[in-house]
Scaffold this motif. Structure first.
Motif, PDB file in Angstrom:
ATOM      1  N   LYS A  26       0.720  -1.181  -0.122  1.00 60.13           N
ATOM      2  CA  LYS A  26       0.023   0.092   0.038  1.00 60.13           C
ATOM      3  C   LYS A  26       0.785   1.346  -0.019  1.00 60.13           C
ATOM      4  O   LYS A  26       0.463   2.327  -0.656  1.00 60.13           O
ATOM      5  CB  LYS A  26      -0.859  -0.054   1.224  1.00 60.13           C
ATOM      6  CG  LYS A  26      -1.967  -0.817   1.179  1.00 60.13           C
ATOM      7  CD  LYS A  26      -2.732  -0.887   2.398  1.00 60.13           C
ATOM      8  CE  LYS A  26      -3.926  -2.015   2.641  1.00 60.13           C
ATOM      9  NZ  LYS A  26      -4.232  -2.038   4.146  1.00 60.13           N
ATOM     10  N   LEU A  27       1.945   1.211   0.672  1.00 63.84           N
ATOM     11  CA  LEU A  27       2.976   2.448   0.891  1.00 63.84           C
ATOM     12  C   LEU A  27       3.391   2.532  -0.570  1.00 63.84           C
ATOM     13  O   LEU A  27       3.463   3.875  -0.702  1.00 63.84           O
ATOM     14  CB  LEU A  27       3.908   1.967   1.956  1.00 63.84           C
ATOM     15  CG  LEU A  27       4.553   2.915   2.774  1.00 63.84           C
ATOM     16  CD1 LEU A  27       3.733   3.639   3.555  1.00 63.84           C
ATOM     17  CD2 LEU A  27       5.600   2.233   3.581  1.00 63.84           C
ATOM     18  N   LEU A  28       3.718   1.504  -1.097  1.00 62.35           N
ATOM     19  CA  LEU A  28       4.595   1.829  -2.415  1.00 62.35           C
ATOM     20  C   LEU A  28       3.598   2.173  -3.532  1.00 62.35           C
ATOM     21  O   LEU A  28       4.023   3.303  -4.247  1.00 62.35           O
ATOM     22  CB  LEU A  28       5.095   0.518  -3.029  1.00 62.35           C
ATOM     23  CG  LEU A  28       6.343  -0.022  -2.384  1.00 62.35           C
ATOM     24  CD1 LEU A  28       6.469  -1.487  -2.688  1.00 62.35           C
ATOM     25  CD2 LEU A  28       7.592   0.634  -2.843  1.00 62.35           C
ATOM     26  N   VAL A  29       2.378   1.869  -3.676  1.00 60.06           N
ATOM     27  CA  VAL A  29       1.404   2.503  -4.603  1.00 60.06           C
ATOM     28  C   VAL A  29       0.897   3.810  -4.198  1.00 60.06           C
ATOM     29  O   VAL A  29       0.838   4.789  -5.117  1.00 60.06           O
ATOM     30  CB  VAL A  29       0.392   1.583  -4.880  1.00 60.06           C
ATOM     31  CG1 VAL A  29       0.588   0.506  -5.405  1.00 60.06           C
ATOM     32  CG2 VAL A  29      -0.530   1.578  -3.776  1.00 60.06           C
ATOM     33  N   GLN A  30       0.849   4.135  -2.825  1.00 60.60           N
ATOM     34  CA  GLN A  30       0.591   5.581  -2.436  1.00 60.60           C
ATOM     35  C   GLN A  30       1.602   6.349  -2.818  1.00 60.60           C
ATOM     36  O   GLN A  30       1.535   7.585  -3.197  1.00 60.60           O
ATOM     37  CB  GLN A  30       0.301   5.857  -0.829  1.00 60.60           C
ATOM     38  CG  GLN A  30      -1.260   5.312  -0.670  1.00 60.60           C
ATOM     39  CD  GLN A  30      -1.281   4.773   0.742  1.00 60.60           C
ATOM     40  OE1 GLN A  30      -0.228   5.148   1.568  1.00 60.60           O
ATOM     41  NE2 GLN A  30      -2.250   4.115   1.444  1.00 60.60           N
ATOM     42  N   ARG A  31       2.953   5.938  -2.604  1.00 59.77           N
ATOM     43  CA  ARG A  31       4.042   7.009  -2.781  1.00 59.77           C
ATOM     44  C   ARG A  31       4.381   7.361  -4.304  1.00 59.77           C
ATOM     45  O   ARG A  31       4.924   8.432  -4.590  1.00 59.77           O
ATOM     46  CB  ARG A  31       5.302   6.095  -2.211  1.00 59.77           C
ATOM     47  CG  ARG A  31       6.521   6.878  -2.261  1.00 59.77           C
ATOM     48  CD  ARG A  31       6.656   8.024  -1.265  1.00 59.77           C
ATOM     49  NE  ARG A  31       7.835   8.696  -1.459  1.00 59.77           N
ATOM     50  CZ  ARG A  31       9.018   8.550  -0.834  1.00 59.77           C
ATOM     51  NH1 ARG A  31       8.889   7.528   0.380  1.00 59.77           N
ATOM     52  NH2 ARG A  31      10.232   8.914  -0.840  1.00 59.77           N
ATOM     53  N   ASP A  32       4.190   6.270  -5.164  1.00 59.75           N
ATOM     54  CA  ASP A  32       4.602   6.566  -6.631  1.00 59.75           C
ATOM     55  C   ASP A  32       3.566   6.002  -7.361  1.00 59.75           C
ATOM     56  O   ASP A  32       3.394   4.883  -7.616  1.00 59.75           O
ATOM     57  CB  ASP A  32       6.105   5.966  -6.723  1.00 59.75           C
ATOM     58  CG  ASP A  32       6.646   6.537  -7.959  1.00 59.75           C
ATOM     59  OD1 ASP A  32       6.072   6.509  -9.108  1.00 59.75           O
ATOM     60  OD2 ASP A  32       7.858   6.742  -7.748  1.00 59.75           O
ATOM     61  N   GLU A  33       2.986   6.788  -8.369  1.00 64.01           N
ATOM     62  CA  GLU A  33       2.159   6.394  -9.357  1.00 64.01           C
ATOM     63  C   GLU A  33       2.452   5.602 -10.463  1.00 64.01           C
ATOM     64  O   GLU A  33       1.864   5.043 -11.327  1.00 64.01           O
ATOM     65  CB  GLU A  33       0.975   7.422  -9.954  1.00 64.01           C
ATOM     66  CG  GLU A  33       1.688   8.384 -10.832  1.00 64.01           C
ATOM     67  CD  GLU A  33       2.294   9.450 -10.003  1.00 64.01           C
ATOM     68  OE1 GLU A  33       3.044  10.549 -10.597  1.00 64.01           O
ATOM     69  OE2 GLU A  33       2.273   9.408  -8.812  1.00 64.01           O
ATOM     70  N   ARG A  34       3.786   5.074 -10.545  1.00 57.73           N
ATOM     71  CA  ARG A  34       4.602   4.269 -11.639  1.00 57.73           C
ATOM     72  C   ARG A  34       4.402   2.888 -11.171  1.00 57.73           C
ATOM     73  O   ARG A  34       4.991   1.999 -11.871  1.00 57.73           O
ATOM     74  CB  ARG A  34       5.731   4.840 -12.212  1.00 57.73           C
ATOM     75  CG  ARG A  34       6.274   6.433 -12.530  1.00 57.73           C
ATOM     76  CD  ARG A  34       7.552   6.603 -12.462  1.00 57.73           C
ATOM     77  NE  ARG A  34       8.013   6.680 -11.134  1.00 57.73           N
ATOM     78  CZ  ARG A  34       9.370   7.011 -10.978  1.00 57.73           C
ATOM     79  NH1 ARG A  34      10.120   7.341 -12.153  1.00 57.73           N
ATOM     80  NH2 ARG A  34       9.722   7.222  -9.765  1.00 57.73           N
ATOM     81  N   ILE A  35       3.948   2.618  -9.899  1.00 54.15           N
ATOM     82  CA  ILE A  35       4.343   1.238  -9.353  1.00 54.15           C
ATOM     83  C   ILE A  35       2.666   0.573  -9.186  1.00 54.15           C
ATOM     84  O   ILE A  35       1.919   1.300  -8.822  1.00 54.15           O
ATOM     85  CB  ILE A  35       4.812   1.357  -7.785  1.00 54.15           C
ATOM     86  CG1 ILE A  35       6.336   1.871  -7.944  1.00 54.15           C
ATOM     87  CG2 ILE A  35       4.760  -0.034  -7.248  1.00 54.15           C
ATOM     88  CD1 ILE A  35       7.341   1.016  -8.175  1.00 54.15           C
ATOM     89  N   SER A  36       2.713  -0.596  -9.669  1.00 56.92           N
ATOM     90  CA  SER A  36       1.547  -1.483  -9.305  1.00 56.92           C
ATOM     91  C   SER A  36       1.989  -2.979  -8.718  1.00 56.92           C
ATOM     92  O   SER A  36       3.379  -3.270  -8.881  1.00 56.92           O
ATOM     93  CB  SER A  36       0.768  -1.660 -10.634  1.00 56.92           C
ATOM     94  OG  SER A  36       1.291  -2.454 -11.292  1.00 56.92           O
ATOM     95  N   VAL A  37       1.112  -3.262  -7.812  1.00 51.18           N
ATOM     96  CA  VAL A  37       1.596  -4.495  -7.138  1.00 51.18           C
ATOM     97  C   VAL A  37       0.706  -5.523  -7.146  1.00 51.18           C
ATOM     98  O   VAL A  37      -0.525  -5.348  -7.163  1.00 51.18           O
ATOM     99  CB  VAL A  37       2.008  -4.250  -5.697  1.00 51.18           C
ATOM    100  CG1 VAL A  37       2.135  -5.378  -4.842  1.00 51.18           C
ATOM    101  CG2 VAL A  37       2.944  -3.156  -5.271  1.00 51.18           C
ATOM    102  N   THR A  38       1.097  -6.712  -7.308  1.00 51.89           N
ATOM    103  CA  THR A  38       0.321  -7.996  -7.520  1.00 51.89           C
ATOM    104  C   THR A  38       0.853  -9.039  -6.114  1.00 51.89           C
ATOM    105  O   THR A  38       1.806  -9.325  -5.990  1.00 51.89           O
ATOM    106  CB  THR A  38       0.366  -8.847  -8.717  1.00 51.89           C
ATOM    107  OG1 THR A  38      -0.060  -7.872  -9.669  1.00 51.89           O
ATOM    108  CG2 THR A  38      -0.365 -10.135  -8.442  1.00 51.89           C
ATOM    109  N   VAL A  39       0.106  -9.138  -5.301  1.00 50.00           N
ATOM    110  CA  VAL A  39       0.243  -9.843  -4.037  1.00 50.00           C
ATOM    111  C   VAL A  39      -0.136 -11.258  -4.367  1.00 50.00           C
ATOM    112  O   VAL A  39      -1.477 -11.802  -4.315  1.00 50.00           O
ATOM    113  CB  VAL A  39      -0.364  -9.265  -2.650  1.00 50.00           C
ATOM    114  CG1 VAL A  39       0.127 -10.070  -1.887  1.00 50.00           C
ATOM    115  CG2 VAL A  39      -0.019  -7.832  -2.551  1.00 50.00           C
ATOM    116  N   LEU A  40       0.698 -12.415  -4.038  1.00 53.22           N
ATOM    117  CA  LEU A  40       0.116 -13.684  -4.367  1.00 53.22           C
ATOM    118  C   LEU A  40       0.127 -14.302  -2.903  1.00 53.22           C
ATOM    119  O   LEU A  40       1.020 -14.208  -2.020  1.00 53.22           O
ATOM    120  CB  LEU A  40       1.264 -14.472  -5.125  1.00 53.22           C
ATOM    121  CG  LEU A  40       1.518 -13.928  -6.625  1.00 53.22           C
ATOM    122  CD1 LEU A  40       2.653 -14.942  -7.282  1.00 53.22           C
ATOM    123  CD2 LEU A  40       0.539 -13.945  -7.548  1.00 53.22           C
TER     124      LEU A  40
END
Length: 480
Positions: A26-40
């Motif tokens: 959550k921290l990463l996507v809030q911080r930078d709009e170039r990042i997306s995350v898939t959690v397995l």
């Protein structure tokens, strides 16, 4: 259209590891709009709280959660190796899931490009899978930098000198580690280190960290500068202390409001809170000693009491329907004015309450960070894993805790005849903990203020998180 840098997170299916990984995402996507995350999400029917937590997660614009199909994990053989087997058995499902993600990206149904894996400290075997996709791996280490430094130290001594850094058969032995100002007693080392089958598996795990692009640690520079500095030897990948990464929102439940209401009626800093983590429970003898100590001390208390698993079973403690049967006769009546016994606890909410004056803790790293964030001093009562080391560091190195015991240890799934800490010892620890003007309390308040600053703009953890994001973007594979 600019493609998002897609990070695949593989958290270990244990609540403490999972929650902090999700908070980091959550921290990463809030911080930078170039990042997306898939959690397995690896599903292992070990812990009922995980299921509820996983069900509460919902994919939003740049974080998606994918539940992996449940694999059967062989439970025969060494119980210590069970955790490592979970990861090994999920390599194929992870590969399938990431292949699917990559296909979606290539079909243009998705505007992201695979940028790397972020694997939990227990999941370094997944580096092999990342290699097959030709992307870098980063490790997320939700435990302390102090533990990581000792793990690297022991592993390198083991590999270079084909021996161990400490005589494992000598309980009085001590380890001189570059990360610690004080010699570390053998009894403070994690129980998977002393020369058994799991030691080899553990060293394999740590050895793999050296193949990664970097290690994110849930800690902060000002708390663990010695340990972090000791790993800047050029041999270890770059470290990113980005903590405290804490989930501040508890799912507010009915119990929560009853507990908070009770705390509202207590004076400031007057209540001692006893809570031993999601695995923490005691047999009846120990439970009676705790009850005796609380009653004799006359202190106000809030005590989380869980039912221990059946003998010889690897299970989580459960909430009790009736506390009476586990406590001395009449205890609840006699202490009704000053104390409250509860099951599930909204820990961070409790710790942040003005009425809490001290925390008797198993010293799990998430709980330790929550305590620091709340400015509440700790009394150490570790149980398993690396908690004895955390307790040692909190008392001896960081001076943020008082000792009840530093080397108390429970065997996971072990029988009840355990080492019993006497009421007398507990009372001494509680008195030291609740002293109004003790140095521990002052230092904890200072560390609380620092822990809140480091994650804001200009703070050390904020800067390291930015540096990590830059590294992810710069190391993105350029093909496709």
């Amino acid at each position: 259209m600019v493609k998002l840098a897609e990070l695949v997170f593989i958290p270990f299916p244990c609540i403490g590891h999972l929650v902090s990984a999700v908070e980091l995402a959550k921290l990463l996507v809030q911080r930078d709009e170039r990042i997306s995350v898939t959690v397995l999400l690896i599903s292992v029917p070990l812990d009922p709280t995980i299921q509820a937590y996983v069900n509460s997660l919902s994919s939003n614009n740049r974080i998606q959660y994918i539940k992996l199909p449940q694999e059967t994990i062989p439970t025969d053989g060494e119980p210590e190796l069970f955790l490592y087997r979970i990861v090994e058995n999920h390599k194929q499902p992870v590969k399938d899931a990431v292949t699917q993600l990559a296909m979606n990206a290539n079909r243009g149904t998705d505007s992201s490009q695979l940028a790397g894996f972020v694997v939990d400290m227990m999941c370094s075997a997944m580096i092999d899978v990342a290699d097959e996709f030709g992307v870098p791996t980063y490790v997320f280490h939700p435990a302390s930098a102090g533990f990581l430094a000792i793990a690297f130290h022991l592993q390198s001594i083991h590999d270079q000198h084909n021996g161990d850094a400490i005589e494992f058969n000598n309980p009085e032995a001590e380890l001189q580690a570059p990360s610690c100002a004080n010699p570390v007693p053998y009894k403070a080392l994690p129980d998977f280190i002393p020369g058994g089958v799991s030691t080899k598996a553990f060293y394999n795990l740590v050895r793999k960290y050296r193949e990664t692009k970097g290690i994110l640690i849930n800690t902060f520079m000002e708390l663990e500068s010695g340990a972090i500095g000791s790993m800047a030897d050029g041999e270890i990948p770059p470290l990113y202390p980005i903590g405290p990464v804490i989930n501040l929102k508890t799912e507010v439940e009915i119990e929560s409001s009853i507990i908070i209401k009770w705390l509202d009626e207590q004076p400031d800093s007057s209540v001692v809170f006893l809570c031993f983590g999601s695995y923490g429970s005691f047999g009846s003898d120990q439970t009676k000693e705790i009850a005796l100590a609380l009653e004799k001390s006359g202190m106000r208390f809030l005590w989380t009491l869980r039912k221990p698993p059946p003998k010889g079973k690897i299970e989580y403690p459960k909430d009790m329907s009736d506390f009476e049967e586990f406590l001395p006769d009449g205890f609840l009546n006699r202490t009704a004015d000053v104390g409250k016994v509860i099951g599930w606890a909204p820990q961070i909410e409790i710790l942040c309450h003005r009425a809490i004056g001290g925390f008797v803790s198993h010293c799990g790293w998430n709980s330790t960070l929550e305590s620091i964030y709340s400015g509440v001093p700790i009394a150490t009562w570790p149980q398993y894993s690396e908690q004895q080391l955390n307790a040692f560091q909190l008392v001896k190195e960081y001076k943020l805790a008082q000792e009840i015991r530093m080397d108390y240890r429970k065997k996971f799934g072990a029988d009840e005849h355990e080492d019993v800490v006497t009421a007398e010892e507990i009372i001494n620890g509680l008195r030291a903990l609740m002293e109004k003007d003790c140095g521990t309390r002052r230092r904890m308040k200072e560390m609380r203020d620092i822990s809140k600053k480091v994650v804001t703009d200009g703070g050390s953890s904020h800067a390291f998180l930015g540096k990590f994001i830059d590294d992810v973007i710069n190391n993105m594979p350029r093909h496709h």
